[in-house]
Every structure is written in structure tokens, then in C-alpha cells.
Write a protein that holds these residues in place. Structure first.
Motif, PDB file in Angstrom:
ATOM      1  N   MET A 134       0.858  -1.161   0.000  1.00 11.00           N
ATOM      2  CA  MET A 134       0.000   0.000   0.000  1.00 11.00           C
ATOM      3  C   MET A 134       0.902   1.221   0.000  1.00 11.00           C
ATOM      4  O   MET A 134       1.872   1.262   0.730  1.00 11.00           O
ATOM      5  N   ASP A 135       0.584   2.221  -0.821  1.00 11.77           N
ATOM      6  CA  ASP A 135       1.450   3.387  -0.839  1.00 11.77           C
ATOM      7  C   ASP A 135       1.320   4.127   0.491  1.00 11.77           C
ATOM      8  O   ASP A 135       0.403   3.905   1.267  1.00 11.77           O
ATOM      9  N   ASN A 136       2.273   5.029   0.736  1.00 14.11           N
ATOM     10  CA  ASN A 136       2.321   5.696   2.035  1.00 14.11           C
ATOM     11  C   ASN A 136       1.054   6.483   2.344  1.00 14.11           C
ATOM     12  O   ASN A 136       0.622   6.535   3.484  1.00 14.11           O
ATOM     13  N   SER A 137       0.441   7.123   1.330  1.00 10.30           N
ATOM     14  CA  SER A 137      -0.772   7.896   1.600  1.00 10.30           C
ATOM     15  C   SER A 137      -1.903   6.976   2.035  1.00 10.30           C
ATOM     16  O   SER A 137      -2.690   7.324   2.910  1.00 10.30           O
ATOM     17  N   ARG A 138      -2.019   5.797   1.435  1.00  5.96           N
ATOM     18  CA  ARG A 138      -3.054   4.853   1.841  1.00  5.96           C
ATOM     19  C   ARG A 138      -2.738   4.282   3.225  1.00  5.96           C
ATOM     20  O   ARG A 138      -3.637   4.060   4.026  1.00  5.96           O
ATOM     21  N   ALA A 186      -5.205  -5.842  15.446  1.00  9.53           N
ATOM     22  CA  ALA A 186      -5.468  -6.615  16.661  1.00  9.53           C
ATOM     23  C   ALA A 186      -6.383  -5.789  17.547  1.00  9.53           C
ATOM     24  O   ALA A 186      -6.205  -4.575  17.695  1.00  9.53           O
ATOM     25  N   TRP A 187      -7.387  -6.450  18.112  1.00 16.21           N
ATOM     26  CA  TRP A 187      -8.246  -5.820  19.102  1.00 16.21           C
ATOM     27  C   TRP A 187      -7.480  -5.680  20.413  1.00 16.21           C
ATOM     28  O   TRP A 187      -6.484  -6.365  20.633  1.00 16.21           O
ATOM     29  N   ALA A 188      -7.966  -4.857  21.305  1.00 17.51           N
ATOM     30  CA  ALA A 188      -7.345  -4.690  22.623  1.00 17.51           C
ATOM     31  C   ALA A 188      -7.271  -6.022  23.356  1.00 17.51           C
ATOM     32  O   ALA A 188      -6.332  -6.266  24.118  1.00 17.51           O
ATOM     33  N   SER A 189      -8.225  -6.918  23.109  1.00 11.38           N
ATOM     34  CA  SER A 189      -8.233  -8.230  23.765  1.00 11.38           C
ATOM     35  C   SER A 189      -7.190  -9.185  23.196  1.00 11.38           C
ATOM     36  O   SER A 189      -6.930 -10.231  23.773  1.00 11.38           O
ATOM     37  N   GLY A 190      -6.619  -8.830  22.040  1.00  5.47           N
ATOM     38  CA  GLY A 190      -5.612  -9.674  21.410  1.00  5.47           C
ATOM     39  C   GLY A 190      -6.100 -10.417  20.185  1.00  5.47           C
ATOM     40  O   GLY A 190      -5.296 -10.918  19.406  1.00  5.47           O
ATOM     41  N   ALA A 191      -7.412 -10.525  19.984  1.00  5.60           N
ATOM     42  CA  ALA A 191      -7.938 -11.164  18.776  1.00  5.60           C
ATOM     43  C   ALA A 191      -7.508 -10.356  17.557  1.00  5.60           C
ATOM     44  O   ALA A 191      -7.308  -9.138  17.647  1.00  5.60           O
ATOM     45  N   THR A 192      -7.359 -11.012  16.419  1.00  7.00           N
ATOM     46  CA  THR A 192      -6.843 -10.346  15.228  1.00  7.00           C
ATOM     47  C   THR A 192      -7.824 -10.438  14.064  1.00  7.00           C
ATOM     48  O   THR A 192      -8.790 -11.193  14.096  1.00  7.00           O
ATOM     49  N   GLY A 193      -7.509  -9.679  13.039  1.00  4.54           N
ATOM     50  CA  GLY A 193      -8.321  -9.687  11.837  1.00  4.54           C
ATOM     51  C   GLY A 193      -7.660  -8.911  10.722  1.00  4.54           C
ATOM     52  O   GLY A 193      -6.520  -8.449  10.841  1.00  4.54           O
ATOM     53  N   THR A 194      -8.407  -8.782   9.631  1.00  4.09           N
ATOM     54  CA  THR A 194      -7.926  -8.100   8.441  1.00  4.09           C
ATOM     55  C   THR A 194      -8.989  -7.122   7.964  1.00  4.09           C
ATOM     56  O   THR A 194     -10.184  -7.425   8.006  1.00  4.09           O
ATOM     57  N   MET A 195      -8.558  -5.953   7.506  1.00  5.03           N
ATOM     58  CA  MET A 195      -9.449  -4.991   6.864  1.00  5.03           C
ATOM     59  C   MET A 195      -9.007  -4.825   5.423  1.00  5.03           C
ATOM     60  O   MET A 195      -7.810  -4.656   5.161  1.00  5.03           O
ATOM     61  N   GLN A 196      -9.957  -4.883   4.506  1.00  5.94           N
ATOM     62  CA  GLN A 196      -9.689  -4.676   3.079  1.00  5.94           C
ATOM     63  C   GLN A 196     -10.391  -3.379   2.681  1.00  5.94           C
ATOM     64  O   GLN A 196     -11.619  -3.298   2.746  1.00  5.94           O
ATOM     65  N   GLY A 230      -4.577  -2.962  -0.510  1.00 14.27           N
ATOM     66  CA  GLY A 230      -5.482  -2.264   0.391  1.00 14.27           C
ATOM     67  C   GLY A 230      -5.799  -3.022   1.664  1.00 14.27           C
ATOM     68  O   GLY A 230      -6.721  -2.665   2.384  1.00 14.27           O
ATOM     69  N   THR A 231      -5.044  -4.057   1.959  1.00 15.90           N
ATOM     70  CA  THR A 231      -5.287  -4.886   3.130  1.00 15.90           C
ATOM     71  C   THR A 231      -4.443  -4.422   4.310  1.00 15.90           C
ATOM     72  O   THR A 231      -3.283  -4.068   4.155  1.00 15.90           O
ATOM     73  N   ALA A 232      -5.049  -4.413   5.484  1.00 18.38           N
ATOM     74  CA  ALA A 232      -4.338  -4.067   6.713  1.00 18.38           C
ATOM     75  C   ALA A 232      -4.704  -5.084   7.789  1.00 18.38           C
ATOM     76  O   ALA A 232      -5.865  -5.445   7.941  1.00 18.38           O
ATOM     77  N   ARG A 233      -3.724  -5.555   8.522  1.00 15.49           N
ATOM     78  CA  ARG A 233      -3.936  -6.468   9.646  1.00 15.49           C
ATOM     79  C   ARG A 233      -4.081  -5.643  10.918  1.00 15.49           C
ATOM     80  O   ARG A 233      -3.430  -4.621  11.073  1.00 15.49           O
ATOM     81  N   LEU A 284      -1.389  -3.809  12.871  1.00 17.04           N
ATOM     82  CA  LEU A 284      -0.231  -4.698  12.886  1.00 17.04           C
ATOM     83  C   LEU A 284       0.591  -4.555  11.617  1.00 17.04           C
ATOM     84  O   LEU A 284       1.803  -4.688  11.643  1.00 17.04           O
ATOM     85  N   ASP A 285      -0.094  -4.283  10.481  1.00 22.53           N
ATOM     86  CA  ASP A 285       0.583  -4.258   9.188  1.00 22.53           C
ATOM     87  C   ASP A 285      -0.263  -3.471   8.203  1.00 22.53           C
ATOM     88  O   ASP A 285      -1.453  -3.739   8.052  1.00 22.53           O
ATOM     89  N   THR A 286       0.339  -2.507   7.523  1.00 20.76           N
ATOM     90  CA  THR A 286      -0.361  -1.738   6.496  1.00 20.76           C
ATOM     91  C   THR A 286       0.449  -1.673   5.213  1.00 20.76           C
ATOM     92  O   THR A 286       0.369  -0.714   4.474  1.00 20.76           O
TER      93      THR A 286
END
Length: 109
Positions: A1-5, A82-92, A77-80, A70-72
């Protein structure tokens, strides 16, 4: 993902966390385009079509946890996260020409 994204994703998460703590989902919803879509995978919510439906979804079933990125670095356009509880996910993300979220798919691990 470019820096602006990458910055856009970080700003989105910062605004999300502010909404979690303040309860101001109306302001947060303005990060979405009028005709945005938001969908979830692995949770019984949505999909939501349009900014008003997204705002209503947040108002009626507000998240209670903040998140951290965690990762951008993905070019698609995907970003990883983590919730405050530690569970994780992905946003597209997909963005419109004005820098608003046009489409967001959230997948919980």
C-alpha cells in the motif's frame, strides 16, 4: 500500500478508536462515502450499504474494543489489526477519489 493509503488506514483506525471511547459514531461515519459498503466475515453483522446504514450499524451495535494496526504494507489495500483483547483480523479497503472509504470488508480470524 502506498504511504498515503497507509496513513489513511492509520487515520481510520485512530478515528475508530476515538469513536469507541467517545461513542460518537456519527462523526466517524463521515469517513465513508455516501454510497459506501461495509461487510464482515466470520461475525453476524451487515453487510451495510450507504453511509447512513453504516452509521446506524455502529449506533445500534457499537464495538467496545479499540484496535491497533499490525501491518499496512499490502499493495491491495489490506491491513492487519489486533483488538485490545488480542484477537486479530484483516481490513480490506477501497477508497474514492476524495479519500473516503468506498468499500470496507472486515474479516475476523
Amino acid at each position: 500500500m502506498d504511504n498515503s493509503r497507509g496513513r489513511s488506514v492509520a487515520e481510520h483506525v485512530e478515528a475508530f478508536n476515538e469513536a469507541v471511547t467517545s461513542g460518537d459514531w456519527e462523526t466517524f461515519s463521515h469517513r465513508f462515502a455516501d454510497d459506501a459498503t461495509m461487510a464482515f466475515t466470520n461475525v453476524p453483522a451487515g453487510p451495510f450499504h450507504g453511509r447512513e446504514a453504516i452509521a446506524e450499524g455502529y449506533r445500534t451495535n457499537p464495538p467496545t474494543e479499540t484496535m491497533r494496526l499490525l501491518d499496512t504494507t499490502h499493495d491491495d489495500g489490506t491491513a492487519r489489526f489486533a483488538w485490545a483483547s488480542g484477537a486479530t483480523g484483516t481490513m480490506q479497503f477501497a477508497w474514492d477519489s476524495e479519500g473516503k472509504v468506498r468499500q470496507l470488508t472486515v474479516t475476523f480470524d
